[in-house]
Design a protein around this motif. Structure first.
Motif, PDB file in Angstrom:
ATOM      1  N   LYS A 127       0.869  -1.180   0.000  1.00 43.19           N
ATOM      2  CA  LYS A 127       0.000   0.000   0.000  1.00 43.19           C
ATOM      3  C   LYS A 127       0.902   1.225   0.000  1.00 43.19           C
ATOM      4  N   LYS A 128       0.999   1.880  -1.170  1.00 41.73           N
ATOM      5  CA  LYS A 128       1.896   3.021  -1.358  1.00 41.73           C
ATOM      6  C   LYS A 128       3.312   2.610  -0.984  1.00 41.73           C
ATOM      7  N   ASP A 129       3.908   3.171   0.081  1.00 39.40           N
ATOM      8  CA  ASP A 129       5.295   2.816   0.412  1.00 39.40           C
ATOM      9  C   ASP A 129       5.367   1.832   1.569  1.00 39.40           C
ATOM     10  N   LYS A 130       4.251   1.162   1.868  1.00 43.25           N
ATOM     11  CA  LYS A 130       4.197   0.235   2.981  1.00 43.25           C
ATOM     12  C   LYS A 130       4.017  -1.188   2.466  1.00 43.25           C
ATOM     13  N   VAL A 131       4.874  -2.101   2.925  1.00 45.31           N
ATOM     14  CA  VAL A 131       4.827  -3.480   2.462  1.00 45.31           C
ATOM     15  C   VAL A 131       4.711  -4.426   3.645  1.00 45.31           C
ATOM     16  N   GLN A 132       3.784  -5.386   3.543  1.00 47.66           N
ATOM     17  CA  GLN A 132       3.652  -6.437   4.548  1.00 47.66           C
ATOM     18  C   GLN A 132       4.000  -7.758   3.890  1.00 47.66           C
ATOM     19  N   LEU A 133       4.823  -8.555   4.561  1.00 52.25           N
ATOM     20  CA  LEU A 133       5.245  -9.839   4.006  1.00 52.25           C
ATOM     21  C   LEU A 133       5.143 -10.911   5.079  1.00 52.25           C
ATOM     22  N   ILE A 134       4.407 -11.992   4.762  1.00 53.70           N
ATOM     23  CA  ILE A 134       4.258 -13.127   5.665  1.00 53.70           C
ATOM     24  C   ILE A 134       4.564 -14.393   4.868  1.00 53.70           C
ATOM     25  N   GLU A 135       5.429 -15.255   5.409  1.00 54.18           N
ATOM     26  CA  GLU A 135       5.777 -16.501   4.741  1.00 54.18           C
ATOM     27  C   GLU A 135       5.680 -17.659   5.722  1.00 54.18           C
ATOM     28  N   THR A 136       5.161 -18.790   5.245  1.00 49.24           N
ATOM     29  CA  THR A 136       5.095 -20.002   6.054  1.00 49.24           C
ATOM     30  C   THR A 136       5.775 -21.130   5.293  1.00 49.24           C
ATOM     31  N   PHE A 137       6.577 -21.915   6.017  1.00 41.67           N
ATOM     32  CA  PHE A 137       7.294 -23.046   5.436  1.00 41.67           C
ATOM     33  C   PHE A 137       6.878 -24.315   6.176  1.00 41.67           C
ATOM     34  N   PHE A 138       6.560 -25.364   5.407  1.00 44.21           N
ATOM     35  CA  PHE A 138       5.965 -26.577   5.953  1.00 44.21           C
ATOM     36  C   PHE A 138       6.936 -27.762   5.904  1.00 44.21           C
ATOM     37  N   ASP A 139       6.850 -28.609   6.914  1.00 46.35           N
ATOM     38  CA  ASP A 139       7.458 -29.941   6.914  1.00 46.35           C
ATOM     39  C   ASP A 139       6.414 -30.872   7.523  1.00 46.35           C
TER      40      ASP A 139
END
Length: 240
Positions: A104-116
């Motif tokens: 959103k404009k200059d704001k970034v949200q990042l979420i990552e999930t890694f599975f085993d």
């Protein structure tokens, strides 16, 4: 903005490009299975476009949803990407990784999930903070569950419950048969099964119209918060 903050934003924006490049740079080993485009509307006004792409790459699948603001709403930039990589082992969907990003404009949200899943383990990275999910039951993510449930409908199963890691939170999803309808779609008059998705201890719910004669592709989606309709997604084109 400090130098350190600027570098962080640049890194996140670079990460946003990686799934996009994966989608657009199709090699000889990759196969595009499906590609759909949806119009996102609220009160009959379009505010966005969403594209869904399912790609097979050797023994892996990549399912991506890219949503961007459209029309007059482009000024209020709210671009989102969800991407899951998973395997299909004898009909069992096994997610490998999931990514959610919002810009959103200059704001970034990042979420990552890694599975085993073989070890009943996963972990989520959100804002550089690691959260482990230890001893979890068999779980999917927000996107791989869509693929799994479509496969189940093809086998005649129209109600099912899942454990989902939803942006780092373990939730319970229930898919419930709501009704059947014949509606006008890009395919013409279409037989559909309407499924309600409920999330335990959550105010959100979704109604999805699946096209019975077209591999149960979603042709219409309504998302609600309590009883209030938040938006409608309508399938407008099929490229594959």
């Amino acid at each position: 903005m400090s130098y350190r903050t600027l570098i962080k934003l640049i890194d996140y924006k670079y990460l946003l490009l990686i799934p996009y490049l994966f989608i657009t740079s199709i090699s000889a080993e990759e196969l595009v299975i499906s590609k759909y485009k949806y119009s996102l509307d609220k009160s009959n006004i379009q505010f966005g476009i969403s594209e869904q792409t399912l790609i097979k790459n050797n023994s892996y699948f990549n399912f991506n949803i890219i949503s961007k603001t459209a029309g007059i709403f482009k000024m209020k930039k709210d671009d989102r990407l969800e991407a899951t990589i998973f395997k299909n082992e004898d009909g069992i969907i096994k997610p490998v990784s999931y990514k959610f990003s919002k810009e959103k404009k200059d704001k970034v949200q990042l979420i990552e999930t890694f599975f085993d899943l073989d070890k009943d383990y996963a972990y989520t990275l959100s804002n550089d903070i690691k959260h482990e999910h230890i001893g979890i039951p068999y779980s999917l993510d927000r996107l791989s569950v869509q693929i799994d449930f479509q496969n189940k409908m093809k086998q005649g199963v129209f109600e099912y419950k899942y454990n989902i890691i939803d942006k780092g939170r373990v939730r319970k999803y229930s898919f419930v048969l709501h009704s059947s309808e014949v509606i006008e779609t890009v395919f013409g008059m279409t037989n559909t099964i309407v499924i309600q998705k409920l999330i335990e201890n959550n105010k959100r719910s979704t109604l999805t119209w699946y096209a019975v004669d077209y591999d149960y592709v979603p042709v219409k989606i309504e998302q609600y918060r309590k009883k209030a309709l938040k938006f409608t997604a309508t399938l407008i084109s099929v490229d594959k």
